[in-house]
Scaffold this motif. Structure first.
Motif, PDB file in Angstrom:
ATOM      1  N   GLY A  90     -36.052-113.173 -22.660  1.00  0.00           N
ATOM      2  CA  GLY A  90     -35.229-113.005 -21.465  1.00  0.00           C
ATOM      3  C   GLY A  90     -34.461-111.700 -21.420  1.00  0.00           C
ATOM      4  N   ALA A  91     -34.712-110.798 -22.371  1.00  0.00           N
ATOM      5  CA  ALA A  91     -33.973-109.540 -22.435  1.00  0.00           C
ATOM      6  C   ALA A  91     -34.626-108.427 -21.627  1.00  0.00           C
ATOM      7  N   ILE A  92     -35.921-108.524 -21.402  1.00  0.00           N
ATOM      8  CA  ILE A  92     -36.668-107.484 -20.697  1.00  0.00           C
ATOM      9  C   ILE A  92     -37.260-108.104 -19.434  1.00  0.00           C
ATOM     10  N   PRO A  93     -37.095-107.442 -18.276  1.00  0.00           N
ATOM     11  CA  PRO A  93     -37.630-107.997 -17.024  1.00  0.00           C
ATOM     12  C   PRO A  93     -39.149-108.173 -17.067  1.00  0.00           C
ATOM     13  N   VAL A  94     -39.634-109.201 -16.410  1.00  0.00           N
ATOM     14  CA  VAL A  94     -41.076-109.484 -16.401  1.00  0.00           C
ATOM     15  C   VAL A  94     -41.861-108.316 -15.815  1.00  0.00           C
ATOM     16  N   TRP A  95     -41.337-107.700 -14.747  1.00  0.00           N
ATOM     17  CA  TRP A  95     -42.060-106.596 -14.121  1.00  0.00           C
ATOM     18  C   TRP A  95     -42.249-105.442 -15.091  1.00  0.00           C
ATOM     19  N   LEU A  96     -41.255-105.211 -15.957  1.00  0.00           N
ATOM     20  CA  LEU A  96     -41.354-104.134 -16.934  1.00  0.00           C
ATOM     21  C   LEU A  96     -42.417-104.471 -17.981  1.00  0.00           C
ATOM     22  N   VAL A  99     -45.766-103.698 -16.324  1.00  0.00           N
ATOM     23  CA  VAL A  99     -46.041-102.257 -16.202  1.00  0.00           C
ATOM     24  C   VAL A  99     -46.384-101.651 -17.559  1.00  0.00           C
ATOM     25  N   VAL A 100     -45.599-101.977 -18.574  1.00  0.00           N
ATOM     26  CA  VAL A 100     -45.871-101.452 -19.919  1.00  0.00           C
ATOM     27  C   VAL A 100     -47.162-102.059 -20.467  1.00  0.00           C
ATOM     28  N   GLY A 101     -47.330-103.355 -20.269  1.00  0.00           N
ATOM     29  CA  GLY A 101     -48.525-104.021 -20.770  1.00  0.00           C
ATOM     30  C   GLY A 101     -49.801-103.491 -20.148  1.00  0.00           C
ATOM     31  N   ALA A 102     -49.775-103.209 -18.846  1.00  0.00           N
ATOM     32  CA  ALA A 102     -50.958-102.671 -18.169  1.00  0.00           C
ATOM     33  C   ALA A 102     -51.332-101.314 -18.734  1.00  0.00           C
ATOM     34  N   ARG A 103     -50.333-100.499 -18.978  1.00  0.00           N
ATOM     35  CA  ARG A 103     -50.597 -99.165 -19.546  1.00  0.00           C
ATOM     36  C   ARG A 103     -51.166 -99.289 -20.954  1.00  0.00           C
ATOM     37  N   GLU A 104     -50.550-100.141 -21.781  1.00  0.00           N
ATOM     38  CA  GLU A 104     -51.016-100.316 -23.154  1.00  0.00           C
ATOM     39  C   GLU A 104     -52.441-100.862 -23.180  1.00  0.00           C
ATOM     40  N   ALA A 105     -52.730-101.832 -22.307  1.00  0.00           N
ATOM     41  CA  ALA A 105     -54.070-102.414 -22.255  1.00  0.00           C
ATOM     42  C   ALA A 105     -55.105-101.382 -21.809  1.00  0.00           C
ATOM     43  N   ALA A 106     -54.752-100.571 -20.815  1.00  0.00           N
ATOM     44  CA  ALA A 106     -55.683 -99.558 -20.320  1.00  0.00           C
ATOM     45  C   ALA A 106     -55.994 -98.517 -21.389  1.00  0.00           C
ATOM     46  N   VAL A 107     -54.953 -98.003 -22.037  1.00  0.00           N
ATOM     47  CA  VAL A 107     -55.161 -96.979 -23.062  1.00  0.00           C
ATOM     48  C   VAL A 107     -55.911 -97.554 -24.259  1.00  0.00           C
ATOM     49  N   SER A 108     -55.482 -98.716 -24.735  1.00  0.00           N
ATOM     50  CA  SER A 108     -56.133 -99.324 -25.901  1.00  0.00           C
ATOM     51  C   SER A 108     -57.579 -99.688 -25.590  1.00  0.00           C
ATOM     52  N   GLY A 109     -57.823-100.222 -24.393  1.00  0.00           N
ATOM     53  CA  GLY A 109     -59.186-100.562 -24.002  1.00  0.00           C
ATOM     54  C   GLY A 109     -60.084 -99.340 -23.931  1.00  0.00           C
TER      55      GLY A 109
END
Length: 194
Positions: A90-96, A99-109
């Motif tokens: 509950g410390a980090i907003p879901v939207w964040l 956004v971070v997860g999409a970037r990490e998934a794209a780069v890692s993929g």
């Protein structure tokens, strides 16, 4: 004769492995013990080793091929764990997280796909390292902001001050990897031609 970059047992590589081993400790303290402040301290310490291992590698000529792979992998695992665990807590907003997860998934993929196709490894760009560093400052501050620390309001301001530039730099780096990935793929196709 083996190149100095073929070394495996180096201080920077040991620090990257230590960083990976500490990630579950961070997640357990945050989610298992529900201690946002202690988790923030652990996350900050783990994140600091990223800067230290880079300095040691360059200053003491301990740059290695393994380190060039291990360091960004440790960064990706740490960022992904921090943002997901922080969101669950509950410390980090879901939207964040998205956004971070999409970037990490794209780069890692993309990195995994290029590796599977036999393309040469793409070096990490400055914007990527700077973006990761800014986010690794932001995430502990988000955790402190979610804690009962007396300075939680200040921590929230600091979290957003680091988060904004971190997100911009991370996505600028992702965009910079696109032409580099195309070149790496083209090079792998040329090498595959008999």
């Amino acid at each position: 004769m083996a190149s100095s970059e073929d070394r495996v047992l180096t201080v920077p590589n040991a620090l990257s492995v230590l960083r990976l081993l500490c990630v579950p400790v961070f997640a357990w303290v945050l989610l298992g013990r529900d201690d946002d402040f202690a988790a923030a301290a652990i996350l900050a310490a783990i994140g600091a080793t990223d800067w230290v291992d880079g300095q040691v590698a360059r200053r003491f000529d301990q740059v290695s091929t393994l380190g060039k792979v291990l360091d960004p992998v440790a960064d990706r695992v740490l960022v992904a764990t921090a943002v997901v665990a922080g969101t669950v807590a509950g410390a980090i907003p879901v939207w964040l997280c998205v956004v971070v997860g999409a970037r990490e998934a794209a780069v890692s993929g993309a990195v995994a796909l290029l590796g599977a196709l036999g393309a040469p490894r793409i070096d990490v760009v400055w914007a990527g390292k700077a973006g990761t560093l800014a986010l690794m400052f932001a995430f502990p501050f988000f955790l402190v902001a979610h804690s009962t620390a007396s300075w939680h309001t200040t921590a929230e301001v600091l979290a957003w001050l680091f988060c904004g530039p971190g997100l911009v730099l991370a996505w600028v780096a992702a965009a910079a990897y696109v032409p580099a990935a195309r070149r790496a793929y083209a090079q792998s196709r040329l090498q595959a031609v008999p």
